[in-house]
Design a protein around this motif. Sequence first.
Motif, PDB file in Angstrom:
ATOM      1  N   ASN A   1     -19.214 -11.620  31.929  1.00 60.96           N
ATOM      2  CA  ASN A   1     -19.950 -10.670  31.086  1.00 60.96           C
ATOM      3  C   ASN A   1     -19.979 -10.995  29.624  1.00 60.96           C
ATOM      4  OD1 ASN A   1     -21.460  -8.126  30.130  1.00 60.96           O
ATOM      5  ND2 ASN A   1     -20.153  -6.978  31.781  1.00 60.96           N
TER       6      ASN A   1
ATOM      7  N   ARG B   1     -21.891 -10.617  36.064  1.00 62.17           N
ATOM      8  CA  ARG B   1     -23.024 -11.339  36.716  1.00 62.17           C
ATOM      9  C   ARG B   1     -22.127 -12.761  37.302  1.00 62.17           C
ATOM     10  NH1 ARG B   1     -28.211 -11.051  32.920  1.00 62.17           N
ATOM     11  NH2 ARG B   1     -28.517  -8.728  32.975  1.00 62.17           N
TER      12      ARG B   1
ATOM     13  N   ASP C   1     -28.623 -15.837  31.116  1.00 62.80           N
ATOM     14  CA  ASP C   1     -28.698 -14.826  29.917  1.00 62.80           C
ATOM     15  C   ASP C   1     -28.358 -15.488  28.731  1.00 62.80           C
ATOM     16  OD1 ASP C   1     -28.477 -12.318  28.803  1.00 62.80           O
ATOM     17  OD2 ASP C   1     -26.401 -12.344  29.138  1.00 62.80           O
TER      18      ASP C   1
ATOM     19  N   ALA D   1     -26.507 -16.482  36.793  1.00 64.12           N
ATOM     20  CA  ALA D   1     -27.035 -15.369  36.029  1.00 64.12           C
ATOM     21  C   ALA D   1     -26.647 -15.397  34.402  1.00 64.12           C
ATOM     22  CB  ALA D   1     -26.932 -14.045  36.540  1.00 64.12           C
TER      23      ALA D   1
ATOM     24  N   HIS E   1     -23.440  -6.024  29.561  1.00 63.25           N
ATOM     25  CA  HIS E   1     -24.173  -5.793  30.691  1.00 63.25           C
ATOM     26  C   HIS E   1     -23.136  -4.787  31.498  1.00 63.25           C
ATOM     27  CE1 HIS E   1     -26.767  -8.972  30.051  1.00 63.25           C
ATOM     28  NE2 HIS E   1     -26.043  -9.845  29.791  1.00 63.25           N
TER      29      HIS E   1
END
Length: 254
Positions: free
Chosen positions: A207, A222, A230, A226, A218
């Motif tokens: 995160n 993740r 991001d 991911a 978030h």
Amino acid sequence: MSLPDLPTLAGLARSLAVYYGQPWKTRRLRRFYRDLVRPGDLAFDVGAHVGSRTRALVAAGARVVALEPQPAFHRLLEMILPRRGVVLRREAVGARPGRLALAVSRRHPTVSSLSPDWIERVRSSSGFGDVVWDRLIEVPVTTLDLLIAEHGIPAFVKIDVEGMEAEILAGLSQPLPLVAVEYLPAAIEVAYASIARLESLGRHAYNRVEGERHGFVHAAWRDAEAMRADLTALPAGAPSGDLYARPAAAETLR
């Protein structure tokens, strides 16, 4: 003990104003850390700077090993950090023990760095136009593994060292409960390298926190792919932040 020169004093004053001049942010940081650590937990503050993170961790009940290699800031921390619950060390952290040259910006000491590559990457980017790295200091370097051998396994490690994050993680041989490393969109490759190193130690969930907002971006953590996507989507002028990682059980990220 010699007094700091005028540029160093100006840098000290600027950093103190940034990190202590907005008390509502200090309160928010302390609330955030109370959700991350429990009373009695051990934490490492790598790149303690003016001690705002160390003080917040102590307020949350943690025991802290704080590391700051810059002489002027180390002297400041000796004066302002609580004696109880804090071990203060005048060392940098890296991939291996030894000594390295720290490039210091006396007027902007928060961006002093052990990484010449990082300095070259960011010197032409937004926010760094007025920064001059005008002094070199040789500093002692330890590793996370050596710190763990001496102090124990930390529940939380915060790393804010201007481009050395992945090198510091290279000196770690086991996953830890929670790690936070600074990311800078203008030098996002350092964050990618940090993720790669953490993944080499085991699967992690990620995160991030933007700037000094002290709250996760978030709602759900993740996986590495991911999080890389991001970070890749961030524009170069986006604010810096902290990338958080914790070991992920296989079922967590399905």
